[in-house]
Scaffold this active site. Sequence first.
Site, mmCIF file in Angstrom:
data_model
loop_
_atom_site.group_PDB
_atom_site.id
_atom_site.type_symbol
_atom_site.label_atom_id
_atom_site.label_comp_id
_atom_site.label_asym_id
_atom_site.label_seq_id
_atom_site.Cartn_x
_atom_site.Cartn_y
_atom_site.Cartn_z
ATOM 1 C CG ASN A 1 -11.776 -3.988 -3.782
ATOM 2 O OD1 ASN A 1 -12.069 -3.467 -4.497
ATOM 3 N ND2 ASN A 1 -13.264 -5.498 -3.674
ATOM 4 C CB VAL A 2 -8.971 -1.831 1.617
ATOM 5 C CG1 VAL A 2 -8.123 -1.551 0.962
ATOM 6 C CG2 VAL A 2 -9.985 -0.705 1.768
ATOM 7 C CG HIS B 1 -4.104 -2.310 -3.877
ATOM 8 N ND1 HIS B 1 -4.639 -2.194 -4.243
ATOM 9 C CD2 HIS B 1 -2.696 -2.616 -3.741
ATOM 10 C CE1 HIS B 1 -4.081 -1.739 -4.785
ATOM 11 N NE2 HIS B 1 -2.882 -1.990 -5.027
ATOM 12 C CB CYS C 1 4.086 -1.074 13.916
ATOM 13 S SG CYS C 1 5.071 -0.201 15.535
ATOM 14 C CB ALA D 1 -19.935 -7.425 -10.221
#
Length: 233
Positions: free
Chosen positions: A92-93, A109, A117, A219
């Site tokens: 997950n981000v 990820h 950059c 969950a």
Amino acid sequence: MAQPRSLVILTGAGISAESGLATFRGPGGLWEGHRVEDVCTPGALARDPALVHRFYDLRRAALAGVAPNDAHAALARLERAWAGDFLIVTQNVDDLHERAGSRRVLHMHGELLSALCAACGHRLTWQGSLAPGTACPSCGSPRLRPDIVFFGEMPYAMERIEAALSRADLFVSIGTSGAVYPAAGFVRMAGAFGAATLELNLEPSAGSDWFDACRHGPASVVVPDWVNEMLAP
């Protein structure tokens, strides 16, 4: 088995779905209305940077409207009580693990609240919108981009992840589809090194057959139940 000393936990979109974040696949999923090639590949960024940046700006803004759920909180509680090696590897981000109190978290990820950059590799915390052409504070190049691992790019910290899997006594996968590699292969890697393996998922994943044991349900239910068992005297 004896109480494990070294624990590696893999989490996917399913653990954040109950917080209100869209899952990666399926009707209503995150990519509905956008082809993956339009928003999450190096080619997409080169072809239409405004679209890609706007897509991730919206995802970043959405974080303000969600909060960690009982599954995130349970893992943070387990980490605080755990005396041995402990690592959460998340696909997950979002930042929900951290907001719940977890500290030993690796985002394979990338992260929405980070910018990268493309010229020098510098990473920095980023809040708010990120416009195409924003200059890097380190090298001055106007090539800051979302710090997201696009399809076709190498996930972060694979050597560290593989080292942790090689030492693990227990590998647990939570809320993953079992279809996205290399994460989908972690269960077999951990098993080959001798770890016990457990899946906690809403329903059987594409890789369920590789696990020693599986528990299926939301969950926010199955993860706290499992954590309570792990912490029972």
